[in-house]
Design a protein around this motif. Structure first.
Motif: not given
Length: 291
Positions: A218-223
């Motif tokens: 999710i972090i990769a998708d968000t950032y």
């Protein structure tokens, strides 16, 4: 009779060709370091590592990216952190833009060893005749661990780190102190070991909400980068984390002061009080400039 399987002579479907063209537009540097355990997500290189550190050799290409000015996200012994090269001005400015941080907000440093702490700070208090408590030995026994110690900065701190927000800060304040961390995490420790200097860091939160982000996918998708928005270059997936940030302790005064109680036991020498000695300090870190 032996049979030999031959590749199909039929042309690839159009959809496959489109996918190949899209990948070809990405940075050659990122494609060069691709591996079976890594994949691109919104043009972010997401590298999956075993939390035990059994495959830390996969960190080597990311070391080169960091040295060339990349901004990435890595696991620690608390929450995930956005990091960049301590001495790269452009990378520092990018980090502030990616997280949309207040230019007056300071960054911490992830240290490889006590030598880094001694180099970039004036060290832990050893006590003096003016009433300063000697906590040198006790503090050093807490590391590696889930603590951020705020210490007086030394002259070795790079010039671009002597003001909050790097060169993008409109109003800059002298950096007289710095938060130092030495995480007790195998992946983080192995990455730092491969670098020449500590990393500047800040914790990963939701872009629009003041909440911790714990899932690396999710972090990769968000950032990840998107239209009109700058993103990080890589994310190291070391597994999900719990919502326990580091305990932040101010060591710049006569006595230690806990600014945020987080992960890690509170020892007797850590005084649980705020700047005015009356306001309670909790997990929200309202008094903590390194949140």
């Amino acid at each position: 009779m032996a049979y030999v399987r031959c590749p199909s002579l039929h042309p690839a479907p159009p959809r496959l060709l489109v996918t190949v063209q899209a990948v070809a537009k990405r940075s050659p540097k990122r494609l060069k370091y691709s591996s079976p355990a890594s994949r691109k997500n919104s043009q972010v290189q997401l590298v999956q590592l075993d939390p035990s550190g059994s495959d830390v050799w996969r960190l080597d290409p990311l070391v080169e990216l960091i040295k060339s000015g990349a901004v990435g996200i890595i696991p620690t012994d608390t929450v995930y952190a956005i990091v960049c090269d301590l001495k790269n001005r452009q990378a520092i400015d990018r980090l502030y833009r990616i997280k949309n941080m207040d230019p007056m907000k300071p960054l911490s440093i992830l240290c490889r060893s006590f030598q880094d702490i001694d180099k970039y700070t004036l060290g832990f208090p050893r006590g003096n005749s003016h009433g300063q408590t000697n906590v040198f030995r006790a503090a050093r026994q807490s590391l590696p661990g889930p603590y951020t110690f705020i210490l007086p900065a030394s002259k070795e701190m790079p010039k671009q780190c002597t003001t909050f927000g790097g060169s993008s800060a409109v109003s800059c304040a002298p950096r007289k102190s710095v938060g130092v961390r030495m995480p007790d995490d195998v992946i983080c420790a192995e990455l730092l070991k491969r670098l020449d200097e500590p990393l500047l860091c800040t914790s990963v939160r939701q872009r629009s909400e003041d909440e911790w982000m714990l899932d690396p996918v999710i972090i990769a998708d968000t950032y990840g980068a998107s239209e009109g928005r700058e993103g990080v270059d890589f994310v190291i997936d070391g597994g999900e984390r719990l919502a326990y940030p580091s305990t932040v302790i101010d060591m710049t005064g006569e006595k230690p002061i806990i600014l945020r109680r987080g992960k890690g036991p509170v020892e007797e020498w850590m005084l649980m009080e705020s700047h005015d000695s009356t306001e309670a300090v909790g997990m929200d870190g309202l008094l903590n400039p390194y949140a």
